[in-house]
Structure formats: structure tokens, C-alpha cells
Design an enzyme around this catalytic site. Structure first.
Site, PDB file in Angstrom:
ATOM      1  NE  ARG A 169      27.155  -9.617 -47.732  1.00 29.73           N
ATOM      2  CZ  ARG A 169      28.395 -10.107 -47.791  1.00 29.73           C
ATOM      3  NH1 ARG A 169      28.731 -11.162 -47.083  1.00 29.73           N
ATOM      4  NH2 ARG A 169      29.311  -9.515 -48.539  1.00 29.73           N
ATOM      5  CB  SER A 242      27.500  -6.575 -52.951  1.00 33.80           C
ATOM      6  OG  SER A 242      28.861  -6.900 -52.983  1.00 33.80           O
ATOM      7  CD  GLU A 339      25.145  -7.234 -49.390  1.00 30.86           C
ATOM      8  OE1 GLU A 339      25.413  -6.020 -49.308  1.00 30.86           O
ATOM      9  OE2 GLU A 339      26.005  -8.112 -49.391  1.00 30.86           O
TER      10      GLU A 339
END
Ligand code: EPU
Length: 347
Positions: A169, A242, A339
Site C-alpha cells: 500500500r 479498508s 489507509e
């Protein structure tokens, strides 16, 4: 000739972010041709305004009622094969191409690799920024290059994958969020070979679908079914997928935690000395799954997803996220990192 970009003022963002937060932007610039970026950035109307690229708004939390700057929205959305040796093809995709439609486009052209990334919301240009990943695959593996407009040097650039600094990520685009505007991506995709079934649930899903063979199309269908079952639909409950990254910790700390917390899932990380924990499990164990305060909630369907059940505000969701992270820190000694991009607040 119509201008290659247009400006709108005092714009509602409710339909431009998947949390469906009722924030507004001072300005939104819609860009139909990326070559117009230099003239947009030189437009006197934008002088001294903070700029931020907003694609589908699927990975952003507007923690403020108003963005006092200009949001740049790229609309260019063509895809074409630029090289093909029969085994692999190089595909050039404009930033504004919708990601899930691109997955189908590649399958229609006999190309595979992206099937595990089916149904991820967002635009193709956002894919390299957080190196989107799901069901055992990260997009960085297929990215040959990323085309950008580099605001620091006021010039276009083409970053080959090695320069993108892809991690879990993570990428150079995420680490320097205001420097580059992604205008297109180049993907190198195979025309054959085995599909990736590393994620345990994929085989089970194919079996539940009547024992389907793991072809790229069937894997895409299986991934779509899993996502639809596991993740709340942003059309029903606003969310950005998420909300936290799965924490990466040292192997030694993982062993110690596992001895104290029975059943704690631990996954491999990118290096042998590290392990990845399940943020969803930590949040659920800390008692947050399904917690609701007003319209801000931790999804009852998946503990890693924060949801807006109607009229939640950005500050309410941010406050909830901070409480969740603080309680996980207290119970497990593990830090959770958000995130999505949070505008404009620190976590
Ligand atoms: N779990 C719980 N409670 C829950 C949900 C999950 O305890 O409410 C535990 C289960 O033990 C499960 C484990 O968490 O085995 C992992 O859950 P899941 O397979 O759903 O994956 P995840 O780690 O929660 C990551 C990505 C997702 C991606 C899935 C599938 C991150 C931050 N998230 O979630 O990506 O779809 O894997 O590969 O890495 C996104 O980034 O927005 C996103 C949805």
C-alpha cells in the site's frame, strides 16, 4: 475548440467521495486531456490555491467541511495495446479509466493478471499510488511505467517500475502526495500462464461456484463474489474500503503476541524478518466490530471498514478512527495506520 479543462466553483463533493460526505470544494477542475495540465496549473484563477487530484474519491476521507483549494479530476479514459509479442502485451491506460472496467477490458483482450483485483473502486491513475492489492496480487507487479506531470520540475516524466518504490500500500506517489499528477499507466500483462490462487478463499469460492476451473475470467468472478459478500457496498453504506493498513511488525514481536493472544492470525510480509497482522482481527478483538455512534460506524460486515450510515461527518469518522486505533494500541501495543488519504488533518 472547447477548452481541455473546465473550472467549477463551490462544488458539493457528496457524489465525489465514496464515504458520501457532504463536504464542498472551493474549486473543481475537470481535465479532459492531460496535455492541458501545464495551462491549468498556470491559470491565474488557481494562483496560491492548494491543489489535489481527486479520482473516484474511493480512498479519501474529507475530514473538513470545505476543501479551500482546487481538486483536479482527470477524465481522459482511453486504453490501448502499444506492444505485443504474443506472450505479453504492453497496455497504455489513461488515468481516468475506471479500474474495474479496465479489468474486464484486459480480459476481453485475452490478457490476464488483473483478475484478482476485480471490483476495486477507483480510477486506473490511482492504482499505482497506493499500489492497490487484493487476493494475493498487488498491481505494482504488472506496472511497467507510470506517466506523470511532475509539479516540482514542471515537466512530464515517465517513471519505470523501479523508480515507483512500490511497497505494501505504498509508492513514491504516496510518499510525496502533492508532487506528481499521474496521467497514465503502462501495464505489462501476460497472455497465458497460471492464475494466482495464493489467497485461500479463492479455491473455496471456485468450488462453491460449481467447481469452476481457475481461468482468469472465473477468478475475476470469484473475487467479485467474495468482495460483494465481505465488503459493505459504498452505494448502501458510504466507505473507503479498508480504513487501516494491516500492521507490519517484526517476527519476534509477532511470536510474542501470538503467545499471548490465542488464534491471532499472522501472515508473511515482504521480508523474512517481518510479519503482517490482520488489522480487522485486532479491531474485532478490541470489541469494535459493529460499533455505531450516530451515523459513524465500524462495519458489522468487516471490522476494517468504517462506514457512514447516513449523515456522518468527516470529523466524526476521523474521531471514531482515532478511538479504534487508540484502543488497539492499548490492548495489543500495535499502531494502526490509516489507509485512505485524510484531507486535511493529521491522524
Ligand atoms: N477478520 C476478522 N474480522 C473481520 C474481518 C476479517 O477478524 O471482520 C480477519 C480474518 O481472520 C481474516 C483476516 O482478518 O482471515 C483477513 O481478512 P480479509 O481476507 O478480508 O483481508 P484484510 O486483511 O482485512 C486485505 C486488504 C483488502 C483486500 C483483502 C483481500 C488491506 C488494508 N486490506 O484486507 O483491501 O481486499 O485483503 O486480499 O491490506 C482495501 O484496501 O480497501 C481493501 C479492501
Amino acid at each position: 475548440m472547447a477548452s481541455a479543462y473546465s473550472l467549477a466553483w463551490d462544488v458539493s463533493l457528496r457524489d465525489r467521495n465514496t464515504f458520501h460526505l457532504d463536504a464542498r470544494a472551493h474549486c473543481v477542475a475537470t481535465v479532459r486531456d492531460a496535455t492541458a495540465l501545464p495551462s491549468l496549473l498556470a491559470d491565474p484563477a488557481l494562483r496560491n490555491l492548494p491543489l489535489m487530484v481527486l479520482g473516484a474519491g474511493s480512498n479519501v476521507l474529507f475530514a473538513t467541511d470545505r476543501f479551500e483549494g482546487c481538486l483536479i479530476h482527470l477524465q481522459c479514459d482511453s486504453a490501448r495495446i502499444v506492444d505485443d509479442d504474443g506472450e505479453h502485451a504492453l497496455v497504455h491506460v489513461d488515468a481516468g479509466f475506471e479500474w474495474d472496467a479496465l479489468v474486464d477490458w484486459t480480459l476481453d483482450h485475452g490478457l490476464q493478471g488483473l483478475e484478482n483485483l476485480a471490483l476495486i473502486p477507483g480510477q486506473a491513475g490511482a492504482a499505482p499510488i497506493q499500489n492497490i492489492g487484493a487476493y494475493g496480487v498487488e498491481v505494482g507487479k504488472f506496472i511497467a511505467a507510470v506517466h506523470v506531470y511532475d509539479r516540482q520540475v514542471a515537466a512530464v516524466d515517465r517513471l519505470t517500475a523501479a523508480r515507483c518504490g512500490f511497497g505494501y500500500r505504498d509508492s513514491v506517489f504516496k510518499r510525496e502526495p502533492d508532487r506528481r499528477i499521474v496521467t497514465a499507466i503502462e501495464l505489462r500483462l501476460p497472455r497465458g500462464g497460471a492464475t494466482n490462487l495464493a489467497y485461500a478463499g479463492l479455491n473455496e469460492e471456485l468450488a462453491a461456484m460449481g467447481g469452476l476451473a481457475p481461468t482468469p475470467r472465473n477468478v475475476a468472478a470469484a473475487v467479485r463474489r467474495i468482495r460483494q459478500r465481505k465488503l459493505p457496498d459504498p452505494a448502501i453504506a458510504g466507505n473507503a474500503g479498508s480504513f487501516f493498513k494491516n500492521p507490519v511488525i517484526t517476527r519476534a514481536v509477532a511470536v510474542e503476541l501470538q503467545s499471548r493472544f490465542e488464534g491471532m492470525p499472522v501472515f508473511p510480509a515482504s521480508t523474512a524478518a517481518e510479519r503482517k497482522l490482520s488489522a480487522a482481527w485486532l479491531i474485532e478483538q478490541a470489541g469494535w466490530r459493529g460499533f455505531r455512534e450516530g451515523d459513524a460506524a465500524v462495519s458489522a460486515q468487516h471490522a476494517l471498514v468504517l462506514v457512514n450510515l447516513g449523515q456522518a461527518t468527516g470529523p466524526q469518522l476521523l474521531a471514531l478512527a482515532r478511538r479504534v486505533a487508540a484502543s488497539v494500541q492499548e490492548k495489543f501495543g500495535v499502531a494502526l495506520e490509516p489507509e485512505p488519504r485524510i484531507v486535511s488533518a493529521t491522524f
